[in-house]
Enzyme design. Structure first.
Site: not given
Ligand code: AR6
Length: 171
Positions: A11, A35
């Site tokens: 995380d 996020d």
């Molecule tokens: N630590 C590390 N990685 C994580 C965590 C964490 N705590 N939580 C999720 N991931 P995403 P995007 C991973 O959807 O595709 C949001 O709503 C996850 O498994 O967070 O860039 C924003 O506000 C994945 O591999 O971001 C935008 O609207 C990676 O982080 C939208 O999502 C990115 O997934 C951005 O989408």
């Protein structure tokens, strides 16, 4: 240069680095995924500061304090939404990594952790994204000596396999 890149399963909000990168949307006002996790862990001060930034275009980055996070800084970047691959997604993803690293360098940040930008809600294929991340970070580190460590944070073993594969190819 790969000696300065580390792959960690876990995380991102828990990491004790100078800066963590947030995969935000262009409003910078929070969302789901990483996020949401970053805003929850940082507390309301983060959203307050983000409100004053006026948003961020795809491929660009902004910096805020880290509030209750162990990291002192949060670098917010906006990755591209995957639309099939022919809409400039690769270059926009590379630009998001570049903009974040440039901001880190300008702020004297030595250690920085990235999530796999765009590979969650934005649907960018994980393997392709990991190759772009590794190539772009590697290029930056080769040209810039000030950043000591870049951590690639994987939230799943699949993401970890993608990064380890991409690092192997780049060696
Ligand atoms: N630590 C590390 N990685 C994580 C965590 C964490 N705590 N939580 C999720 N991931 P995403 P995007 C991973 O959807 O595709 C949001 O709503 C996850 O498994 O967070 O860039 C924003 O506000 C994945 O591999 O971001 C935008 O609207 C990676 O982080 C939208 O999502 C990115 O997934 C951005 O989408």
């Amino acid at each position: 240069m790969n000696e300065r890149i580390e792959v960690v399963l876990g995380d991102i909000t828990k990491l004790e680095v100078d800066a963590i990168v947030n995969a935000a949307n262009s409003s910078l006002l929070g969302g789901g995924g990483v996020d949401g996790a970053i805003h929850r862990a940082a507390g309301p001060g983060l959203l307050e500061e983000c409100r004053n930034l006026g948003g961020c275009s795809t491929g660009e980055a902004r910096i805020t304090k880290g509030y209750n996070l162990p990291a002192r800084w949060v670098i917010h970047t906006v990755g591209p939404i995957w639309r099939g691959g022919a809409s400039g997604e690769d270059e926009l993803l590379a630009k998001a990594y570049r903009s974040s690293l440039k901001l880190a360098e300008e702020n004297g940040i030595k250690t920085i952790a990235f999530p796999a930008i765009s590979t969650g809600a934005y649907g960018f294929p994980a393997e392709r994204a990991s190759q772009i991340a590794v190539a772009e970070i590697g290029r930056f580190l080769e040209a810039n000596g000030s950043i000591e460590k870049v951590v690639l944070v994987c939230f799943s073993e699949k993401a970890e396999r993608c990064y380890l594969g991409a690092l192997e190819v780049s060696r």
